[in-house]
Design a protein around this motif. Structure first.
Motif, mmCIF file in Angstrom:
data_model
loop_
_atom_site.group_PDB
_atom_site.id
_atom_site.type_symbol
_atom_site.label_atom_id
_atom_site.label_comp_id
_atom_site.label_asym_id
_atom_site.label_seq_id
_atom_site.Cartn_x
_atom_site.Cartn_y
_atom_site.Cartn_z
ATOM 1 N N HIS A 184 0.865 -1.184 0.000
ATOM 2 C CA HIS A 184 0.000 0.000 0.000
ATOM 3 C C HIS A 184 0.897 1.228 0.000
ATOM 4 O O HIS A 184 2.128 1.130 0.084
ATOM 5 N N LYS B 126 -7.967 1.141 8.420
ATOM 6 C CA LYS B 126 -6.934 2.163 8.593
ATOM 7 C C LYS B 126 -7.497 3.341 9.387
ATOM 8 O O LYS B 126 -8.622 3.769 9.149
ATOM 9 N N TYR C 291 -6.322 7.277 10.558
ATOM 10 C CA TYR C 291 -5.385 8.395 10.475
ATOM 11 C C TYR C 291 -5.799 9.445 11.503
ATOM 12 O O TYR C 291 -6.982 9.579 11.829
ATOM 13 N N ARG D 23 -11.111 7.642 8.940
ATOM 14 C CA ARG D 23 -11.107 6.219 8.594
ATOM 15 C C ARG D 23 -11.473 6.078 7.114
ATOM 16 O O ARG D 23 -12.658 6.044 6.769
ATOM 17 N N ALA E 252 -0.594 8.490 9.646
ATOM 18 C CA ALA E 252 -1.199 7.156 9.552
ATOM 19 C C ALA E 252 -0.984 6.472 10.894
ATOM 20 O O ALA E 252 0.113 5.997 11.186
ATOM 21 N N ILE F 247 -3.349 0.437 11.862
ATOM 22 C CA ILE F 247 -3.757 -0.420 10.753
ATOM 23 C C ILE F 247 -4.090 -1.803 11.290
ATOM 24 O O ILE F 247 -3.435 -2.291 12.223
ATOM 25 N N THR G 60 -3.183 -5.818 14.704
ATOM 26 C CA THR G 60 -3.322 -4.360 14.702
ATOM 27 C C THR G 60 -2.015 -3.738 15.144
ATOM 28 O O THR G 60 -1.410 -4.178 16.131
#
Length: 260
Positions: free
Chosen positions: A54, A87, A89, A147, A207, A210, A222
Motif C-alpha cells: 500500500h 486504517k 489516520y 477512517r 497514519a 492499521i 493491529t
C-alpha cells in the motif's frame, strides 16, 4: 539541520515489516520525481527485498507495511483490494467543524489538474469513502480521526477540503500553510520570537493505526505508530493549553470496544 531517522521499526517477522516513517519520504519510486528520497530504498538496506502492499502520501507520516515474501505480498495486497484492511489516520485541521462525525462519499480522480492534485469527479472519479470524527478541539485547531474505507491518492485531504476544512500546513489543498508556533497559541510566551522554531511546519497528517489478517497465521493483527516528534510536541502543547488530547480520546474509545 539534521533530519530525523527515516523510519523506526514497529514490528517485523519473516513475512512482514511494519515501519513508522517520517514525513517527506516516498514509499516507492515517483514518476514525477524519480530521485526523491524513498522509504523502500532506506529500509531495504536493513531488511533486504521488500514488496509494497500500500502507499501513504510522501508528506504523511506514520504506518507503512511491507511484505518480505511474494506470497505475503499477494495475500495482503488482496486484502487492500477488497477493502478489508482497516486504517485510522489522525490529523490536525484549521478551524472547528460544527459536526462531531462526518461521512463523505465523493468519487475522486487522482492527478486531475495541472498540480497533480486529486479532484472530485462525479463522472470519471472512483468511489471514495471516508468517515471522520472529532477527537479534540484546541482553540483555532481541531484533531480529527479519519477512517478511509477506500485508498485513493490524497483521499483524506480532498474529502476534508471539499467540506471547507484543510489540514494544517497542507501544501496542495490549503490556502493556509502557516506553521504552528508556540508564541501564537500560548498567552504568556517568554521566548525569543525571532529565534523561535515552529512546533509543526509540515502536513499534520499521520497514519496512526492499521488492522489486517496476518498472511501466515490467519489471525487479525493491529499495529499503531506513535506520533512523530514534531506532531507529538504539538499535541502536548495544545493539550496543556486547551485541555484536549487526541490520544486520550482514542484510548478512552478503545476501552469500550468489544469483539464480535
Amino acid at each position: 539541520m539534521k533530519l530525523t531517522a527515516p523510519y523506526t521499526v514497529i514490528y517485523q517477522d519473516d513475512d512482514i515489516v511494519v515501519l513508522n516513517k517520517r514525513s517527506g519520504l516516498l514509499i516507492a519510486q515517483d514518476r514525477y520525481n524519480p530521485d526523491a528520497p524513498r522509504l523502500d530504498v532506506e529500509a531495504e538496506k536493513e531488511f533486504g527485498k521488500l514488496y509494497a502492499v500500500h502507499r501513504i502520501d510522501k508528506d504523511t507520516s506514520g504506518i507503512v507495511v511491507y511484505a518480505r515474501k511474494a506470497e505475503a505480498h499477494k495475500n495482503i495486497s488482496m486484502q487492500f483490494e477488497k477493502h478489508e484492511v482497516k486504517k485510522i489516520y489522525h490529523c490536525l485541521i484549521n478551524g472547528r467543524p460544527l459536526w462531531k462525525e462526518l461521512h463523505v462519499d465523493l468519487p475522486l480522480q487522482p492527478d486531475g489538474d495541472a498540480r497533480h492534485r486529486t479532484v472530485v469527479n462525479k463522472k470519471f472519479g472512483k468511489k471514495s469513502i471516508t468517515d471522520f470524527k472529532v477527537i479534540g478541539e484546541c482553540g483555532p485547531y481541531t484533531w480529527i480521526e479519519a477512517r478511509p474505507l477506500t485508498g485513493r491518492t490524497h483521499q483524506i485531504r480532498v474529502h476534508l477540503a471539499e467540506n471547507k476544512f484543510c489540514i494544517v500546513c497542507d501544501p496542495l489543498y490549503s490556502g493556509n500553510q502557516k506553521p504552528i508556533r508556540l508564541s501564537e497559541i500560548k498567552k504568556r510566551y517568554n521566548g525569543d520570537t525571532q529565534e523561535e522554531r515552529p512546533l509543526l511546519s509540515r502536513l499534520a497528517l499521520h497514519a496512526y493505526k492499521i488492522t489486517f489478517i496476518h498472511p501466515s497465521t490467519g489471525k487479525e493483527v493491529t499495529f499503531a505508530a506513535p506520533y512523530q516528534k514534531d506532531m507529538d510536541s504539538t499535541r502536548k502543547q495544545l493539550a496543556k493549553i486547551y485541555g484536549a488530547d487526541p490520544l486520550k480520546e482514542e484510548a478512552a474509545d478503545s476501552t469500550g470496544l468489544q469483539e464480535d
